[in-house]
Scaffold this motif. Structure first.
Motif, PDB file in Angstrom:
ATOM      1  N   VAL A  29      41.538  48.235-122.982  1.00 14.97           N
ATOM      2  CA  VAL A  29      41.495  48.857-121.654  1.00 14.97           C
ATOM      3  C   VAL A  29      40.258  48.405-120.897  1.00 14.97           C
ATOM      4  O   VAL A  29      40.324  48.074-119.708  1.00 14.97           O
ATOM      5  N   LEU A  30      39.116  48.338-121.573  1.00 15.07           N
ATOM      6  CA  LEU A  30      37.879  47.899-120.941  1.00 15.07           C
ATOM      7  C   LEU A  30      37.981  46.448-120.485  1.00 15.07           C
ATOM      8  O   LEU A  30      37.596  46.104-119.361  1.00 15.07           O
ATOM      9  N   ALA A  31      38.507  45.585-121.336  1.00 16.58           N
ATOM     10  CA  ALA A  31      38.640  44.167-120.981  1.00 16.58           C
ATOM     11  C   ALA A  31      39.567  44.000-119.789  1.00 16.58           C
ATOM     12  O   ALA A  31      39.296  43.214-118.883  1.00 16.58           O
ATOM     13  N   LYS A  32      40.661  44.749-119.782  1.00 19.39           N
ATOM     14  CA  LYS A  32      41.597  44.656-118.673  1.00 19.39           C
ATOM     15  C   LYS A  32      40.955  45.160-117.385  1.00 19.39           C
ATOM     16  O   LYS A  32      41.099  44.563-116.325  1.00 19.39           O
ATOM     17  N   ALA A  33      40.227  46.265-117.484  1.00 16.92           N
ATOM     18  CA  ALA A  33      39.573  46.822-116.297  1.00 16.92           C
ATOM     19  C   ALA A  33      38.530  45.849-115.752  1.00 16.92           C
ATOM     20  O   ALA A  33      38.404  45.672-114.541  1.00 16.92           O
ATOM     21  N   LEU A  34      37.779  45.216-116.630  1.00 15.36           N
ATOM     22  CA  LEU A  34      36.773  44.252-116.169  1.00 15.36           C
ATOM     23  C   LEU A  34      37.424  43.056-115.499  1.00 15.36           C
ATOM     24  O   LEU A  34      36.934  42.572-114.488  1.00 15.36           O
ATOM     25  N   SER A  35      38.521  42.572-116.055  1.00 16.53           N
ATOM     26  CA  SER A  35      39.169  41.402-115.458  1.00 16.53           C
ATOM     27  C   SER A  35      39.784  41.744-114.113  1.00 16.53           C
ATOM     28  O   SER A  35      39.862  40.903-113.235  1.00 16.53           O
ATOM     29  N   ILE A  36      40.206  42.993-113.912  1.00 17.28           N
ATOM     30  CA  ILE A  36      40.780  43.383-112.624  1.00 17.28           C
ATOM     31  C   ILE A  36      39.688  43.625-111.594  1.00 17.28           C
ATOM     32  O   ILE A  36      39.779  43.197-110.447  1.00 17.28           O
ATOM     33  N   ASN A  37      38.615  44.328-111.989  1.00 15.12           N
ATOM     34  CA  ASN A  37      37.569  44.705-111.046  1.00 15.12           C
ATOM     35  C   ASN A  37      36.638  43.561-110.675  1.00 15.12           C
ATOM     36  O   ASN A  37      36.047  43.573-109.601  1.00 15.12           O
ATOM     37  N   PHE A  38      36.451  42.604-111.549  1.00 14.25           N
ATOM     38  CA  PHE A  38      35.508  41.520-111.301  1.00 14.25           C
ATOM     39  C   PHE A  38      36.165  40.158-111.489  1.00 14.25           C
ATOM     40  O   PHE A  38      35.768  39.387-112.352  1.00 14.25           O
ATOM     41  N   PRO A  39      37.170  39.810-110.688  1.00 17.65           N
ATOM     42  CA  PRO A  39      37.829  38.517-110.896  1.00 17.65           C
ATOM     43  C   PRO A  39      36.955  37.332-110.534  1.00 17.65           C
ATOM     44  O   PRO A  39      37.137  36.252-111.057  1.00 17.65           O
ATOM     45  N   ALA A  40      35.983  37.509-109.657  1.00 22.55           N
ATOM     46  CA  ALA A  40      35.164  36.381-109.230  1.00 22.55           C
ATOM     47  C   ALA A  40      33.847  36.313-109.990  1.00 22.55           C
ATOM     48  O   ALA A  40      32.976  35.528-109.649  1.00 22.55           O
TER      49      ALA A  40
END
Length: 164
Positions: free
Chosen positions: A16-27
């Motif tokens: 869940v954390l990895a997914k949230a990070l990839s969504i919130n910080f794509p750049a």
């Protein structure tokens, strides 16, 4: 059972954390440059290039596949934590049987290919022998013709009076 549950408790927040990070910080992994000319020189794959679009599509497909695998694993381990041992054994036996059958089929195909190559080699050798035999016969015929021609020349020279 306890190990699976603890493993799920540890893995689930990480996913869940990895997914949230990839969504919130794509750049977050990209370097932003203000000069577009410098960007073109340093990075030949611009965001509009076909290679970059293909790479992005592949990354997206890989990420989706990984997410589906994670979801499937979680679903199987959370919904069916009490998979019966006999059922596991049957599944393992079926998997092993399928692998063995696949291996037997692969071996059979390899043997067929080897046999085909041997037959092809034999045919080529036989064809070469036939060609060599024809060549020898042609040489013999030429030698016989040459011998006859020389014999005819001698006979004609013998019949003609000397022109000395």
């Amino acid at each position: 059972m306890l190990n699976r549950l603890s493993l799920v408790k540890v893995c689930l927040p990480l996913i869940v954390l990895a997914k949230a990070l990839s969504i919130n910080f794509p750049a977050s992994a990209q370097i932003i440059q203000t000069n577009p000319q410098q960007l073109i020189r340093t990075n030949p794959q611009t965001p509009d290039s076909p290679q970059e679009r293909i790479r992005q599509q592949q990354e997206q497909q890989n990420q989706q596949t990984q997410e589906r695998m994670n979801e499937t694993w979680l679903r199987q381990n959370l919904q069916q934590p009490q998979l019966l041992q006999p059922q596991q054994t049957i599944q393992q036996q079926e998997f092993t049987r399928q692998r063995q059958e696949m291996f037997r089929q692969q071996q059979f195909r390899l043997q067929q290919e080897e046999t085909r190559l041997q037959q092809q080699d034999f045919s080529q050798q036989q064809q070469l022998r036939i060609q060599q035999q024809q060549l020898r016969q042609d040489q013999q015929i030429r030698q016989q013709q040459q011998f006859r021609l020389q014999d005819q020349i001698r006979q004609q020279q013998f019949r003609q009076p000397n022109n000395l």
